[in-house]
Design an enzyme around this catalytic site. Sequence first.
Site, PDB file in Angstrom:
ATOM      1  N   ASP A  80       0.788  -1.246   0.000  1.00 17.49           N
ATOM      2  CA  ASP A  80       0.000   0.000   0.000  1.00 17.49           C
ATOM      3  C   ASP A  80       0.821   1.298   0.000  1.00 17.49           C
ATOM      4  O   ASP A  80       0.485   2.241   0.746  1.00 17.49           O
ATOM      5  CB  ASP A  80      -0.970   0.003   1.202  1.00 17.49           C
ATOM      6  CG  ASP A  80      -1.974  -1.129   1.149  1.00 17.49           C
ATOM      7  OD1 ASP A  80      -1.854  -1.997   0.273  1.00 17.49           O
ATOM      8  OD2 ASP A  80      -2.882  -1.161   2.010  1.00 17.49           O
TER       9      ASP A  80
ATOM     10  N   ASP B 296      -4.679  -0.698  -1.597  1.00 13.22           N
ATOM     11  CA  ASP B 296      -6.013  -0.507  -1.066  1.00 13.22           C
ATOM     12  C   ASP B 296      -6.819   0.053  -2.243  1.00 13.22           C
ATOM     13  O   ASP B 296      -6.386   1.031  -2.881  1.00 13.22           O
ATOM     14  CB  ASP B 296      -5.909   0.541   0.058  1.00 13.22           C
ATOM     15  CG  ASP B 296      -6.629   0.154   1.322  1.00 13.22           C
ATOM     16  OD1 ASP B 296      -6.882  -1.046   1.542  1.00 13.22           O
ATOM     17  OD2 ASP B 296      -6.933   1.076   2.117  1.00 13.22           O
TER      18      ASP B 296
ATOM     19  N   HIS C  25     -10.530   0.863  -2.790  1.00 11.06           N
ATOM     20  CA  HIS C  25     -11.899   0.887  -2.268  1.00 11.06           C
ATOM     21  C   HIS C  25     -12.908   1.522  -3.231  1.00 11.06           C
ATOM     22  O   HIS C  25     -12.578   2.488  -3.918  1.00 11.06           O
ATOM     23  CB  HIS C  25     -11.925   1.700  -0.968  1.00 11.06           C
ATOM     24  CG  HIS C  25     -11.101   1.146   0.150  1.00 11.06           C
ATOM     25  ND1 HIS C  25     -11.046  -0.195   0.457  1.00 11.06           N
ATOM     26  CD2 HIS C  25     -10.290   1.763   1.063  1.00 11.06           C
ATOM     27  CE1 HIS C  25     -10.248  -0.378   1.505  1.00 11.06           C
ATOM     28  NE2 HIS C  25      -9.767   0.791   1.884  1.00 11.06           N
TER      29      HIS C  25
ATOM     30  N   SER D 114     -15.284   1.058   5.496  1.00  9.96           N
ATOM     31  CA  SER D 114     -14.266   1.549   6.439  1.00  9.96           C
ATOM     32  C   SER D 114     -14.286   3.074   6.531  1.00  9.96           C
ATOM     33  O   SER D 114     -13.605   3.652   7.378  1.00  9.96           O
ATOM     34  CB  SER D 114     -12.868   1.080   6.019  1.00  9.96           C
ATOM     35  OG  SER D 114     -12.379   1.829   4.928  1.00  9.96           O
TER      36      SER D 114
ATOM     37  N   HIS E 213     -10.444   7.128   1.632  1.00  9.04           N
ATOM     38  CA  HIS E 213      -9.060   7.027   1.136  1.00  9.04           C
ATOM     39  C   HIS E 213      -8.985   5.950   0.074  1.00  9.04           C
ATOM     40  O   HIS E 213      -9.807   5.017   0.073  1.00  9.04           O
ATOM     41  CB  HIS E 213      -8.105   6.696   2.295  1.00  9.04           C
ATOM     42  CG  HIS E 213      -8.409   5.367   2.921  1.00  9.04           C
ATOM     43  ND1 HIS E 213      -9.397   5.198   3.860  1.00  9.04           N
ATOM     44  CD2 HIS E 213      -7.883   4.137   2.700  1.00  9.04           C
ATOM     45  CE1 HIS E 213      -9.467   3.924   4.203  1.00  9.04           C
ATOM     46  NE2 HIS E 213      -8.560   3.245   3.509  1.00  9.04           N
TER      47      HIS E 213
ATOM     48  N   LYS F  17      -7.006  -4.935  -3.130  1.00 11.02           N
ATOM     49  CA  LYS F  17      -7.765  -5.497  -2.002  1.00 11.02           C
ATOM     50  C   LYS F  17      -8.732  -4.457  -1.450  1.00 11.02           C
ATOM     51  O   LYS F  17      -8.583  -3.266  -1.715  1.00 11.02           O
ATOM     52  CB  LYS F  17      -6.806  -5.967  -0.895  1.00 11.02           C
ATOM     53  CG  LYS F  17      -6.006  -4.837  -0.311  1.00 11.02           C
ATOM     54  CD  LYS F  17      -4.978  -5.328   0.681  1.00 11.02           C
ATOM     55  CE  LYS F  17      -4.120  -4.191   1.175  1.00 11.02           C
ATOM     56  NZ  LYS F  17      -4.854  -3.126   1.860  1.00 11.02           N
TER      57      LYS F  17
ATOM     58  N   GLU G  67     -13.143  -5.289   4.328  1.00 14.14           N
ATOM     59  CA  GLU G  67     -12.127  -4.399   4.875  1.00 14.14           C
ATOM     60  C   GLU G  67     -10.724  -4.729   4.371  1.00 14.14           C
ATOM     61  O   GLU G  67     -10.023  -3.879   3.884  1.00 14.14           O
ATOM     62  CB  GLU G  67     -12.180  -4.363   6.409  1.00 14.14           C
ATOM     63  CG  GLU G  67     -11.060  -3.538   7.057  1.00 14.14           C
ATOM     64  CD  GLU G  67     -10.806  -2.154   6.419  1.00 14.14           C
ATOM     65  OE1 GLU G  67     -10.418  -2.092   5.243  1.00 14.14           O
ATOM     66  OE2 GLU G  67     -10.959  -1.147   7.118  1.00 14.14           O
TER      67      GLU G  67
ATOM     68  N   ALA H  94       0.418   0.584   6.179  1.00 17.42           N
ATOM     69  CA  ALA H  94       1.031   1.143   7.366  1.00 17.42           C
ATOM     70  C   ALA H  94       1.438  -0.009   8.288  1.00 17.42           C
ATOM     71  O   ALA H  94       0.731  -1.005   8.378  1.00 17.42           O
ATOM     72  CB  ALA H  94       0.013   2.043   8.075  1.00 17.42           C
TER      73      ALA H  94
ATOM     74  N   CYS I  97      -2.050  -2.515   7.574  1.00 19.97           N
ATOM     75  CA  CYS I  97      -1.963  -3.472   6.455  1.00 19.97           C
ATOM     76  C   CYS I  97      -0.664  -4.266   6.445  1.00 19.97           C
ATOM     77  O   CYS I  97      -0.668  -5.440   6.068  1.00 19.97           O
ATOM     78  CB  CYS I  97      -2.210  -2.746   5.142  1.00 19.97           C
ATOM     79  SG  CYS I  97      -3.949  -2.254   5.024  1.00 19.97           S
TER      80      CYS I  97
HETATM   81  C1  VGL Z   1      -4.668   0.897   5.720  1.00 16.12           C
HETATM   82  C2  VGL Z   1      -6.097   2.007   7.129  1.00 16.12           C
HETATM   83  C3  VGL Z   1      -7.134   1.835   6.244  1.00 16.12           C
HETATM   84  C4  VGL Z   1      -3.272   0.415   5.433  1.00 16.12           C
HETATM   85  C5  VGL Z   1      -5.697   0.708   4.833  1.00 16.12           C
HETATM   86  O1  VGL Z   1      -2.909   0.277   4.238  1.00 16.12           O
HETATM   87  O2  VGL Z   1      -2.524   0.181   6.410  1.00 16.12           O
HETATM   88  N1  VGL Z   1      -4.878   1.539   6.868  1.00 16.12           N
HETATM   89  N2  VGL Z   1      -6.920   1.181   5.102  1.00 16.12           N
HETATM   90 ZN    ZN Z   2      -8.349   1.195   3.503  1.00 19.39          ZN
END
Ligand code: VGL
Ligand code: ZN
Length: 191
Positions: A14, A56, A58, A64, A75, A100, A107, A135, A139
């Site tokens: 990510d 990510d 979405h 989320s 995001h 994903k 989620e 992060a 993730c």
């Molecule tokens: C993530 C919060 C929401 C990540 C993804 O990639 O760590 N964190 N969606």
């Molecule tokens: Zn996310």
Amino acid sequence: MRGILSDAALIIVDVQNDFCPGGALPVTGGDKVVPILNIYIKRFREENAPIFATRDWHPNDHNSFKENGGIWPPHCVRGTSGAQFHPGLDISGDVRIISKGASPKDEAYSGFQGTDLAAELKKKGIKALYIGGLATDYCVKHTVLDAIKEGFSVFFLEDGSRGVDVNPGDSKKAIDDMTLAGAKKVLSYEW
Ligand code: VGL
Ligand code: ZN
């Protein structure tokens, strides 16, 4: 020729604009992982070892997002610039992209959740995974823990990862959780 990485793959988690400074859900120093991860990309490329990048991805009604009852600002809405990989990341045609969190109720912090990542890795005979990105406390952690459950040896790219730290200490705790589960920490300059 494949050397010490003969049964290893690199998983970049990510590294998208929305998780970098200026993005919708910025991780402090998120962009600092880019040059570090590029070192790993170069090395894996040289050894013809597979490289994967998760993203990510979405829909705009994802569960989320705060407006839909979740905990995050909107995001990484698929197709937006925030969902694009950081422009400095050395992603080219040889990097396999894993999307994903692509359905509204899914989620998917982990790159293994709802994807064919495990099957693809096993088909290639991969045994060891080098995992880093954004992060650390979400993730990256969930991807590392799932990788261990899938039976892979996991190396966590410590300086190639940064955390959100919604609560202070979350990233440190995530690193403890990963190492306790069996992940080994690696630093780019020791590697
Ligand atoms: C993530 C919060 C929401 C990540 C993804 O990639 O760590 N964190 N969606
Ligand atoms: Zn996310």
